[in-house]
Design a protein around this motif. Structure first.
Motif, PDB file in Angstrom:
ATOM      1  N   UNK A   1      42.521 -21.851 -59.504  1.00  0.00           N
ATOM      2  CA  UNK A   1      43.203 -21.179 -58.393  1.00  0.00           C
ATOM      3  C   UNK A   1      43.920 -19.914 -58.874  1.00  0.00           C
ATOM      4  N   UNK A   2      44.524 -19.997 -60.044  1.00  0.00           N
ATOM      5  CA  UNK A   2      45.193 -18.806 -60.592  1.00  0.00           C
ATOM      6  C   UNK A   2      44.168 -17.706 -60.901  1.00  0.00           C
ATOM      7  N   UNK A   3      42.982 -18.121 -61.349  1.00  0.00           N
ATOM      8  CA  UNK A   3      41.918 -17.137 -61.603  1.00  0.00           C
ATOM      9  C   UNK A   3      41.486 -16.488 -60.278  1.00  0.00           C
ATOM     10  N   UNK A   4      41.318 -17.318 -59.276  1.00  0.00           N
ATOM     11  CA  UNK A   4      40.891 -16.817 -57.963  1.00  0.00           C
ATOM     12  C   UNK A   4      41.846 -15.728 -57.454  1.00  0.00           C
ATOM     13  N   UNK A   5      43.141 -15.919 -57.743  1.00  0.00           N
ATOM     14  CA  UNK A   5      44.148 -14.989 -57.235  1.00  0.00           C
ATOM     15  C   UNK A   5      44.631 -13.994 -58.275  1.00  0.00           C
ATOM     16  N   UNK A   6      43.940 -13.939 -59.424  1.00  0.00           N
ATOM     17  CA  UNK A   6      44.282 -12.942 -60.448  1.00  0.00           C
ATOM     18  C   UNK A   6      45.713 -13.036 -60.933  1.00  0.00           C
ATOM     19  N   UNK A   7      46.184 -14.290 -61.141  1.00  0.00           N
ATOM     20  CA  UNK A   7      47.603 -14.468 -61.450  1.00  0.00           C
ATOM     21  C   UNK A   7      47.953 -14.352 -62.927  1.00  0.00           C
ATOM     22  N   UNK A   8      46.971 -14.074 -63.763  1.00  0.00           N
ATOM     23  CA  UNK A   8      47.304 -13.920 -65.188  1.00  0.00           C
ATOM     24  C   UNK A   8      46.465 -12.790 -65.769  1.00  0.00           C
ATOM     25  N   UNK A   9      46.885 -12.285 -66.919  1.00  0.00           N
ATOM     26  CA  UNK A   9      46.100 -11.292 -67.655  1.00  0.00           C
ATOM     27  C   UNK A   9      45.171 -12.032 -68.614  1.00  0.00           C
TER      28      UNK A   9
ATOM     29  N   UNK B   1      32.460  -6.049 -63.358  1.00  0.00           N
ATOM     30  CA  UNK B   1      32.734  -7.448 -63.674  1.00  0.00           C
ATOM     31  C   UNK B   1      33.233  -8.213 -62.455  1.00  0.00           C
ATOM     32  N   UNK B   2      33.807  -7.522 -61.500  1.00  0.00           N
ATOM     33  CA  UNK B   2      34.324  -8.193 -60.304  1.00  0.00           C
ATOM     34  C   UNK B   2      33.159  -8.541 -59.386  1.00  0.00           C
ATOM     35  N   UNK B   3      33.316  -9.636 -58.625  1.00  0.00           N
ATOM     36  CA  UNK B   3      32.206 -10.137 -57.793  1.00  0.00           C
ATOM     37  C   UNK B   3      32.213  -9.481 -56.413  1.00  0.00           C
ATOM     38  N   UNK B   4      32.421  -8.187 -56.397  1.00  0.00           N
ATOM     39  CA  UNK B   4      32.651  -7.469 -55.143  1.00  0.00           C
ATOM     40  C   UNK B   4      31.558  -6.418 -54.942  1.00  0.00           C
ATOM     41  N   UNK B   5      30.672  -6.667 -53.971  1.00  0.00           N
ATOM     42  CA  UNK B   5      29.531  -5.793 -53.746  1.00  0.00           C
ATOM     43  C   UNK B   5      29.906  -4.350 -53.435  1.00  0.00           C
ATOM     44  N   UNK B   6      31.049  -4.148 -52.796  1.00  0.00           N
ATOM     45  CA  UNK B   6      31.459  -2.791 -52.425  1.00  0.00           C
ATOM     46  C   UNK B   6      31.694  -1.905 -53.641  1.00  0.00           C
ATOM     47  N   UNK B   7      31.825  -2.547 -54.823  1.00  0.00           N
ATOM     48  CA  UNK B   7      32.040  -1.752 -56.033  1.00  0.00           C
ATOM     49  C   UNK B   7      30.763  -1.055 -56.497  1.00  0.00           C
ATOM     50  N   UNK B   8      29.607  -1.513 -56.013  1.00  0.00           N
ATOM     51  CA  UNK B   8      28.354  -0.885 -56.458  1.00  0.00           C
ATOM     52  C   UNK B   8      28.278   0.572 -56.006  1.00  0.00           C
ATOM     53  N   UNK B   9      28.413   0.849 -54.695  1.00  0.00           N
ATOM     54  CA  UNK B   9      28.438   2.269 -54.309  1.00  0.00           C
ATOM     55  C   UNK B   9      29.621   3.028 -54.910  1.00  0.00           C
TER      56      UNK B   9
ATOM     57  N   UNK C   1      33.655 -32.757 -80.016  1.00  0.00           N
ATOM     58  CA  UNK C   1      35.000 -33.036 -79.524  1.00  0.00           C
ATOM     59  C   UNK C   1      35.584 -31.684 -79.118  1.00  0.00           C
ATOM     60  N   UNK C   2      35.917 -31.541 -77.850  1.00  0.00           N
ATOM     61  CA  UNK C   2      36.322 -30.234 -77.323  1.00  0.00           C
ATOM     62  C   UNK C   2      37.735 -29.891 -77.789  1.00  0.00           C
ATOM     63  N   UNK C   3      37.879 -28.690 -78.339  1.00  0.00           N
ATOM     64  CA  UNK C   3      39.199 -28.198 -78.727  1.00  0.00           C
ATOM     65  C   UNK C   3      39.799 -27.299 -77.668  1.00  0.00           C
ATOM     66  N   UNK C   4      38.919 -26.550 -76.979  1.00  0.00           N
ATOM     67  CA  UNK C   4      39.359 -25.642 -75.916  1.00  0.00           C
ATOM     68  C   UNK C   4      38.130 -25.263 -75.095  1.00  0.00           C
ATOM     69  N   UNK C   5      38.367 -24.979 -73.817  1.00  0.00           N
ATOM     70  CA  UNK C   5      37.259 -24.512 -72.974  1.00  0.00           C
ATOM     71  C   UNK C   5      37.775 -23.449 -72.023  1.00  0.00           C
ATOM     72  N   UNK C   6      37.192 -22.286 -72.091  1.00  0.00           N
ATOM     73  CA  UNK C   6      37.603 -21.185 -71.235  1.00  0.00           C
ATOM     74  C   UNK C   6      37.217 -21.436 -69.785  1.00  0.00           C
ATOM     75  N   UNK C   7      37.951 -20.796 -68.895  1.00  0.00           N
ATOM     76  CA  UNK C   7      37.692 -20.883 -67.450  1.00  0.00           C
ATOM     77  C   UNK C   7      37.088 -19.552 -67.028  1.00  0.00           C
ATOM     78  N   UNK C   8      35.847 -19.615 -66.542  1.00  0.00           N
ATOM     79  CA  UNK C   8      35.107 -18.396 -66.223  1.00  0.00           C
ATOM     80  C   UNK C   8      34.970 -18.281 -64.702  1.00  0.00           C
ATOM     81  N   UNK C   9      34.793 -17.065 -64.230  1.00  0.00           N
ATOM     82  CA  UNK C   9      34.605 -16.862 -62.794  1.00  0.00           C
ATOM     83  C   UNK C   9      33.376 -17.624 -62.282  1.00  0.00           C
ATOM     84  N   UNK C  10      32.394 -17.775 -63.141  1.00  0.00           N
ATOM     85  CA  UNK C  10      31.208 -18.557 -62.750  1.00  0.00           C
ATOM     86  C   UNK C  10      31.595 -19.985 -62.366  1.00  0.00           C
TER      87      UNK C  10
END
Ligand SMILES: [Zn+2]
Ligand SMILES: [Zn+2]
Length: 327
Positions: free
Chosen positions: A312-320, A228-236, A31-40
């Motif tokens: 959607x809030x995760x997509x736009x980084x709307x929370x800490x 951690x960000x899904x941004x390839x430009x961060x590698x270089x 019985x689920x008590x909570x489930x996190x929302x991941x970028x995946x």
């Protein structure tokens, strides 16, 4: 049971009522008590991960209580609180399983991707891949540990033992790993989207000795970096920020294309490595240490029905910190 279900990528999750599932041999019902929302989960919804078992109920940071045991389950009991992570099943006999690298199994099942996950009031899991969680902490605050924490932990274990560690993208995983690094007596350098002074302040509040934009160089060269960000430009960008012989760890399951870069930023035995999934041992190690490290998670709870809003809030980084769904 009720769930937020994905019928096909690029469409919103739908609120559905489904027959209550029953655990098969070796399985548990929770019985689920909570489930996190991941970028995946976003990558699943957005079709970046191309082989979901549709329709699929996303969610792989599940905290809940066992309410039914399948045949042959031992060591777990009704009412016990468990965590269910991304790695939902492995074959146990492929080359990788034999080598103790079950995270790379050739025939795995992933919670919320190739088997139903926790955006639901209940779920069924393979008992061997569920972690007993004990009674310390509430469900919502524990949920982000199940992936942001676990994958972050595995990423950190590949980043070397250096003192100065850069974290690129300061979301759910970084906000946990920053606390781990502090507990280990190391220094956190937090890189955010350029100009995101709020996230930079959040990073400093968790002990980062330096926080700035990903287009900036840290004050000293780093001993390792995790992206951690899904941004390839961060590698270089990260390669330029680490010193000789150190490593850039790509923690995500998906990343935009990595731009071409000149060999000199990789030269001198710098390394780039990716982290794929987790092993159960990673989970046991991290979850037993987490209370000792005094990790506190910053969460934003949403009712289960508002899963699309949370994504959607995760997509736009709307929370800490981390979004968490509560049925
Ligand atoms: Zn295998
Ligand atoms: Zn995840």
């Amino acid at each position: 049971m009720f769930a937020m279900q994905l019928s096909k990528p690029h469409t919103p999750l739908e609120w559905v009522e489904l027959p209550d599932p029953h655990p098969g041999p070796g399985q548990i019902r929770v019985k689920v008590g909570a489930c996190g929302v991941c970028r995946t989960d976003l990558h699943v919804v957005d079709g970046d991960l191309t082989h979901p078992a549709l329709p699929i109920i996303p969610g792989h940071e599940i905290v809940g209580r066992i309410d039914e045991l399948g045949e042959g389950v031992t060591g777990l009991s009704i009412g016990q609180r468990v965590g269910i992570p991304w790695l939902g099943h492995t074959c146990g006999h492929c080359l990788y399983c034999d080598e103790g690298k079950e995270n790379l199994c050739d025939h795995p099942l992933f919670t919320g991707y190739t088997r139903n996950g926790g955006y639901a009031t209940m779920t069924v899991a393979d008992a061997r891949y569920a972690f007993p969680l004990g009674e310390e902490g509430d469900d919502v605050s524990l949920a982000p540990l199940l992936c942001a924490g676990l994958i972050g932990w595995r990423s950190l274990s590949h980043a070397g033992d250096g003192k100065k560690i850069g974290l690129y993208g300061f979301g759910a995983a970084a906000h946990i790993i920053a606390q781990v690094l502090r507990w280990q007596g190391r220094e956190v350098y937090a890189f955010t989207t350029p100009g995101d002074t709020e996230k930079q302040a959040f990073a400093r509040s968790l002990g980062a000795v330096w926080a700035g934009g990903s287009d900036e160089m840290p004050p000293d060269l780093l001993d390792g970096a995790i992206i951690f960000a899904a941004v390839g430009a961060l590698v270089p960008a990260a390669l330029k920020a680490i010193r000789k012989g150190c490593r850039v760890v790509c923690a995500g399951i998906h990343m935009s294309e990595i731009p071409a870069f000149s060999y000199d930023i990789l030269w001198e035995e710098r390394e780039i490595v990716s982290i794929a999934n987790l092993t159960r041992q990673d989970g046991l190690d991290f979850l037993s240490l987490a209370p000792k490290m005094g990790i506190t998670t910053t969460t934003k709870p949403y009712p289960l029905r508002k899963a699309n809003e949370a994504l959607d809030d995760l997509r736009h980084g709307r929370f800490d910190g981390a979004a968490v769904l509560v049925p």
